[in-house]
Design a protein around this motif. Structure first.
Motif, mmCIF file in Angstrom:
data_model
loop_
_atom_site.group_PDB
_atom_site.id
_atom_site.type_symbol
_atom_site.label_atom_id
_atom_site.label_comp_id
_atom_site.label_asym_id
_atom_site.label_seq_id
_atom_site.Cartn_x
_atom_site.Cartn_y
_atom_site.Cartn_z
ATOM 1 N N VAL A 36 -11.786 -3.553 -1.564
ATOM 2 C CA VAL A 36 -11.288 -2.254 -1.146
ATOM 3 C C VAL A 36 -11.237 -2.103 0.372
ATOM 4 O O VAL A 36 -10.206 -1.806 0.946
ATOM 5 N N LEU A 37 -12.360 -2.290 1.054
ATOM 6 C CA LEU A 37 -12.399 -1.975 2.470
ATOM 7 C C LEU A 37 -11.457 -2.863 3.270
ATOM 8 O O LEU A 37 -11.515 -4.079 3.191
ATOM 9 N N ALA A 70 -6.757 6.212 -0.067
ATOM 10 C CA ALA A 70 -6.805 7.231 0.978
ATOM 11 C C ALA A 70 -5.501 8.007 1.109
ATOM 12 O O ALA A 70 -5.511 9.126 1.632
ATOM 13 N N HIS A 80 -16.779 6.769 -1.234
ATOM 14 C CA HIS A 80 -17.089 5.438 -0.696
ATOM 15 C C HIS A 80 -18.289 4.834 -1.415
ATOM 16 O O HIS A 80 -18.289 3.661 -1.784
ATOM 17 N N HIS A 86 -18.360 1.461 -3.934
ATOM 18 C CA HIS A 86 -19.126 0.273 -3.562
ATOM 19 C C HIS A 86 -20.103 -0.158 -4.645
ATOM 20 O O HIS A 86 -20.360 -1.347 -4.813
ATOM 21 N N SER A 103 -10.265 -4.408 -9.148
ATOM 22 C CA SER A 103 -11.119 -4.839 -8.048
ATOM 23 C C SER A 103 -12.077 -5.897 -8.556
ATOM 24 O O SER A 103 -12.244 -6.096 -9.753
ATOM 25 N N SER A 145 0.824 -1.205 0.000
ATOM 26 C CA SER A 145 0.000 0.000 0.000
ATOM 27 C C SER A 145 0.860 1.258 0.000
ATOM 28 O O SER A 145 0.576 2.215 -0.732
ATOM 29 N N LEU A 160 -7.893 0.243 -0.423
ATOM 30 C CA LEU A 160 -8.429 1.356 0.359
ATOM 31 C C LEU A 160 -7.304 2.248 0.868
ATOM 32 O O LEU A 160 -7.395 3.475 0.819
ATOM 33 N N ARG A 161 -6.229 1.641 1.355
ATOM 34 C CA ARG A 161 -5.117 2.439 1.883
ATOM 35 C C ARG A 161 -4.464 3.261 0.784
ATOM 36 O O ARG A 161 -4.060 4.402 1.006
ATOM 37 N N ARG A 182 -8.744 9.253 5.123
ATOM 38 C CA ARG A 182 -9.919 8.497 4.718
ATOM 39 C C ARG A 182 -10.519 9.097 3.453
ATOM 40 O O ARG A 182 -10.175 10.203 3.037
ATOM 41 N N LEU A 183 -11.431 8.334 2.856
ATOM 42 C CA LEU A 183 -12.166 8.798 1.693
ATOM 43 C C LEU A 183 -13.431 9.521 2.146
ATOM 44 O O LEU A 183 -13.893 9.352 3.269
#
Length: 293
Positions: A118-119, A128, A277, A281, A108, A91, A124-125, A271-272
């Motif tokens: 992602v989460l 962000a 987000h 999703h 993804s 990451s 995700l990292r 964070r996003l």
């Protein structure tokens, strides 16, 4: 971003990453840029890999990158392609590499929401932390098929302080595709004692007056980019609704969805935003997350 920077794509041998690599290759050809395949190590300190295991992993990575590069060269003749192994946690290495590329592309899952990919994951990292644009590509038909003429949708949330890097990216993407650009802005009326319009919005003309004001404000925000890209057809969507829902509705037929992320450090890390987000999703099309001040 400089026109001379390559488009980078994270490759780990998975079908998702190979779909992302193919999308990135098409994007590089559209923009007349080079393509760089990158692979980040995911070793953790507590893993303590034996030297033999480490050498085997390095050899596997080299072979995987070589095979991916060979396949892409066959499908995209004439495209300049290079490969690079990144050291350190995946990451961190990928997020840092995004600063040295026009964009970083990651793959993804194409099954349902991307939460499984992602989460809580490397993806995700990277999203962000990266200081450059990151594009998430699903391994599905809408992502892997050619969509040169599809609409590019960009979410413009702040009309008072519009994000230049966000609009730069969106207009450049539309220009590369010869596509229409749809700028989307949505807002919620602020309640007074739980219901009704705020005093400020009422004084501005009430419920009937606000949409027209928002339309004019959005048009003013887009005007400098319209002049820079006169060949692009630009359409606007302004709605009284939750921004994430409006973005997803507009993205139903889009070839690319572009959202922003403010660069900010929080006590619990980075964070996003809520809209980013939501589209990550639920949107089927590739999603570009563009950091800005």
């Amino acid at each position: 971003m400089s026109d001379h920077l390559p488009i980078a794509v994270g490759v780990d041998g998975s079908p998702e990453s190979l779909a992302a690599a193919d999308w990135a290759a098409r994007e590089a050809r559209r923009r007349s840029l080079a393509l760089r395949l990158v692979h980040g190590w995911i070793w953790q300190a507590h893993d303590m890999p034996a030297p033999r295991d480490l050498q085997a992993q390095k050899q596997w990575a080299r072979t995987m990158l070589s095979d991916a590069e060979f396949a892409l060269r066959a499908r995209h003749p004439g495209l300049t392609i290079t490969s690079e192994e990144l050291s350190g946690p995946a990451s961190e290495a990928l997020a840092e590499h995004a600063e040295h590329a026009e964009m970083l592309v990651l793959g993804s899952s194409g099954h349902g929401a991307v939460a499984g990919f992602v989460l809580g994951s490397v993806g995700l990292r990277v999203l962000a932390r990266a200081k450059g644009p990151v594009v998430m590509v699903r391994a599905n038909e809408q992502s892997t098929a050619e969509h040169d003429a599809d609409e590019v949708v960009v979410g413009v949330q702040d009309l008072a302080e519009p994000a230049g890097p966000l609009l730069d990216f969106a207009f450049a993407a539309a220009a590369a595709r010869g596509a229409t650009l749809r700028a989307v802005h949505a807002w919620r009326l602020r309640p007074v004692y739980g219901y009704g319009e705020s005093a400020e919005e009422m004084s501005a003309g009430g419920r009937e007056g606000v949409p027209a004001q928002k339309e004019r404000a959005l048009a003013a925000v887009l005007e400098p980019w319209r002049k820079k890209y006169p060949q692009i057809d630009v359409e606007q969507t302004v709605d009284l609704a939750y921004p994430s829902g409006v973005m997803l509705d507009a993205a139903a037929q889009a070839g690319l969805l572009v959202v922003g992320r403010r660069i900010r450090r929080l006590r619990l890390g980075m964070r996003l935003g809520v809209v980013a987000h939501a589209v990550l999703h639920h949107a089927a099309a590739p999603v570009a997350v563009v950091p800005h001040a």
